[in-house]
Design a protein around this motif. Structure first.
Motif, PDB file in Angstrom:
ATOM      1  N   ASP A 144      18.684  10.216   8.625  1.00 16.35           N
ATOM      2  CA  ASP A 144      19.707  10.799   9.494  1.00 16.35           C
ATOM      3  C   ASP A 144      19.665  12.316   9.422  1.00 16.35           C
ATOM      4  OD1 ASP A 144      20.864  11.156   7.008  1.00 16.35           O
ATOM      5  OD2 ASP A 144      22.877  10.673   7.667  1.00 16.35           O
ATOM      6  N   TRP A 145      20.114  12.918  10.496  1.00 13.69           N
ATOM      7  CA  TRP A 145      20.186  14.369  10.598  1.00 13.69           C
ATOM      8  C   TRP A 145      21.644  14.718  10.339  1.00 13.69           C
ATOM      9  CZ3 TRP A 145      16.952  11.226  13.060  1.00 13.69           C
ATOM     10  CH2 TRP A 145      15.609  11.629  13.184  1.00 13.69           C
ATOM     11  N   ASN A 146      21.899  15.443   9.261  1.00 12.99           N
ATOM     12  CA  ASN A 146      23.285  15.632   8.819  1.00 12.99           C
ATOM     13  C   ASN A 146      24.203  16.128   9.919  1.00 12.99           C
ATOM     14  OD1 ASN A 146      22.828  14.724   6.256  1.00 12.99           O
ATOM     15  ND2 ASN A 146      22.159  16.721   5.518  1.00 12.99           N
ATOM     16  N   ALA A 147      23.665  16.993  10.771  1.00 11.79           N
ATOM     17  CA  ALA A 147      24.529  17.595  11.786  1.00 11.79           C
ATOM     18  C   ALA A 147      24.752  16.668  12.981  1.00 11.79           C
ATOM     19  CB  ALA A 147      23.914  18.902  12.264  1.00 11.79           C
ATOM     20  N   GLU A 148      24.008  15.572  13.031  1.00 10.33           N
ATOM     21  CA  GLU A 148      24.053  14.691  14.203  1.00 10.33           C
ATOM     22  C   GLU A 148      24.662  13.347  13.842  1.00 10.33           C
ATOM     23  OE1 GLU A 148      22.901  15.433  17.250  1.00 10.33           O
ATOM     24  OE2 GLU A 148      21.895  17.332  16.824  1.00 10.33           O
ATOM     25  N   ASP A 149      25.383  12.790  14.796  1.00  6.96           N
ATOM     26  CA  ASP A 149      25.960  11.463  14.579  1.00  6.96           C
ATOM     27  C   ASP A 149      24.928  10.415  15.019  1.00  6.96           C
ATOM     28  OD1 ASP A 149      27.692   9.505  13.918  1.00  6.96           O
ATOM     29  OD2 ASP A 149      28.994   9.734  15.659  1.00  6.96           O
ATOM     30  N   PHE A 150      23.790  10.390  14.306  1.00  6.48           N
ATOM     31  CA  PHE A 150      22.655   9.593  14.756  1.00  6.48           C
ATOM     32  C   PHE A 150      21.769   9.260  13.559  1.00  6.48           C
ATOM     33  CE2 PHE A 150      18.163   9.787  16.350  1.00  6.48           C
ATOM     34  CZ  PHE A 150      18.179   8.553  16.991  1.00  6.48           C
ATOM     35  N   VAL A 151      21.263   8.037  13.524  1.00 10.69           N
ATOM     36  CA  VAL A 151      20.379   7.620  12.431  1.00 10.69           C
ATOM     37  C   VAL A 151      19.235   6.771  12.999  1.00 10.69           C
ATOM     38  CG1 VAL A 151      21.775   5.540  11.923  1.00 10.69           C
ATOM     39  CG2 VAL A 151      20.318   6.504  10.143  1.00 10.69           C
ATOM     40  N   ILE A 152      18.051   6.947  12.405  1.00 10.79           N
ATOM     41  CA  ILE A 152      16.921   6.055  12.719  1.00 10.79           C
ATOM     42  C   ILE A 152      16.711   5.168  11.498  1.00 10.79           C
ATOM     43  CG2 ILE A 152      14.454   5.902  13.178  1.00 10.79           C
ATOM     44  CD1 ILE A 152      14.595   8.396  14.766  1.00 10.79           C
ATOM     45  N   THR A 153      16.572   3.880  11.724  1.00 12.58           N
ATOM     46  CA  THR A 153      16.464   2.916  10.630  1.00 12.58           C
ATOM     47  C   THR A 153      15.175   2.116  10.749  1.00 12.58           C
ATOM     48  OG1 THR A 153      18.870   2.699  10.542  1.00 12.58           O
ATOM     49  CG2 THR A 153      17.590   0.928   9.544  1.00 12.58           C
ATOM     50  N   ASP A 154      14.451   2.054   9.635  1.00 13.03           N
ATOM     51  CA  ASP A 154      13.265   1.201   9.539  1.00 13.03           C
ATOM     52  C   ASP A 154      13.674  -0.026   8.726  1.00 13.03           C
ATOM     53  OD1 ASP A 154      10.738   0.105   9.236  1.00 13.03           O
ATOM     54  OD2 ASP A 154      10.110   1.525   7.694  1.00 13.03           O
ATOM     55  N   LEU A 155      13.822  -1.156   9.406  1.00 16.86           N
ATOM     56  CA  LEU A 155      14.234  -2.377   8.708  1.00 16.86           C
ATOM     57  C   LEU A 155      13.033  -3.011   8.000  1.00 16.86           C
ATOM     58  CD1 LEU A 155      16.618  -3.744  11.461  1.00 16.86           C
ATOM     59  CD2 LEU A 155      17.289  -3.131   9.139  1.00 16.86           C
ATOM     60  N   PRO A 156      13.264  -3.767   6.932  1.00 15.68           N
ATOM     61  CA  PRO A 156      12.146  -4.386   6.220  1.00 15.68           C
ATOM     62  C   PRO A 156      11.328  -5.298   7.141  1.00 15.68           C
ATOM     63  CG  PRO A 156      14.191  -4.635   4.986  1.00 15.68           C
ATOM     64  CD  PRO A 156      14.558  -4.089   6.329  1.00 15.68           C
ATOM     65  N   GLY A 157      10.062  -5.468   6.787  1.00 22.31           N
ATOM     66  CA  GLY A 157       9.211  -6.371   7.555  1.00 22.31           C
ATOM     67  C   GLY A 157       9.621  -7.823   7.312  1.00 22.31           C
TER      68      GLY A 157
END
Length: 205
Positions: free
Chosen positions: A50-63
């Protein structure tokens, strides 16, 4: 259950079976390295960036799916956790990126297609759509595929999308993450974000 999700409203989630290159793709998108192991099942909890300043996250879920050297009970537990995560955060996930291996996806899907069996990739694609999560299929390792158009048409067919694949470019994105060739994915993700009035997130893709 996966407990470490940052408190962010908007999310893009990467899903896919083991060893299809999700972590490599995550590194290309974020510019940040994550643990990638030579052996399957290394990513056992979600990696969130996540980018601290942004209300946004990218998530890599387990395989998910078959992993050599990993017990079936554990594989099922991971799959269940992924399903619950997607259900719990369906309203937050603006786009899911289903990563498949362009070289082997068709063979794997066909090998597991039977009267009592739906292949994981196909099942996950339809599951995401049932949750109303806009989904892009990142078809990775395309540098190893000779008959690209034919292979992508076959994949569309297996996913229930009417070929030719080129009419689905907001859904089907041929990439080679290891070489940084992910433009088609970025375009497709932007298309999906635009539909949800989130052009402000373009800068991440």
């Amino acid at each position: 259950m996966f407990e470490n999700r940052p408190n962010r409203e908007a999310e893009v989630a990467l899903v896919g079976r083991s060893n299809v290159g999700k972590s490599t793709l995550m590194r290309e998108i974020t510019g940040h390295s994550f643990d990638t192991g030579g052996k399957p099942g290394v990513t056992r909890n979600p990696n969130h960036y996540d980018w601290n300043a942004e209300d946004f996250v990218i998530t890599d879920l387990p395989g998910f799916g078959f992993m050599s050297g990993v017990e079936e009970d554990y594989r099922e537990e991971i799959k269940t956790n992924i399903v619950h995560y997607l259900e719990d955060y369906a309203d937050n996930i603006l786009v899911a990126i289903l990563v498949v291996d362009g070289k082997s996806a068709i063979d794997i899907i066909d090998r597991h297609s039977g009267p009592d069996e739906i292949p994981y990739d196909v099942e996950m694609f339809h599951f995401l759509r049932e949750l109303d999560i806009p989904t892009v299929v990142a078809v990775n390792k395309m540098d190893k595929v000779d008959d690209k158009d034919e292979r992508l048409n076959e994949l569309c067919d297996r996913l229930g999308l009417y070929p030719p694949w080129k009419q689905w470019q907001e859904i089907i994105a041929p990439i080679t993450a290891k070489r940084g060739q992910i433009d088609a994915l970025n375009e497709a993700v932007r298309d999906q974000l635009h539909e949800q009035n989130r052009d402000d997130l373009y800068k991440f893709f």
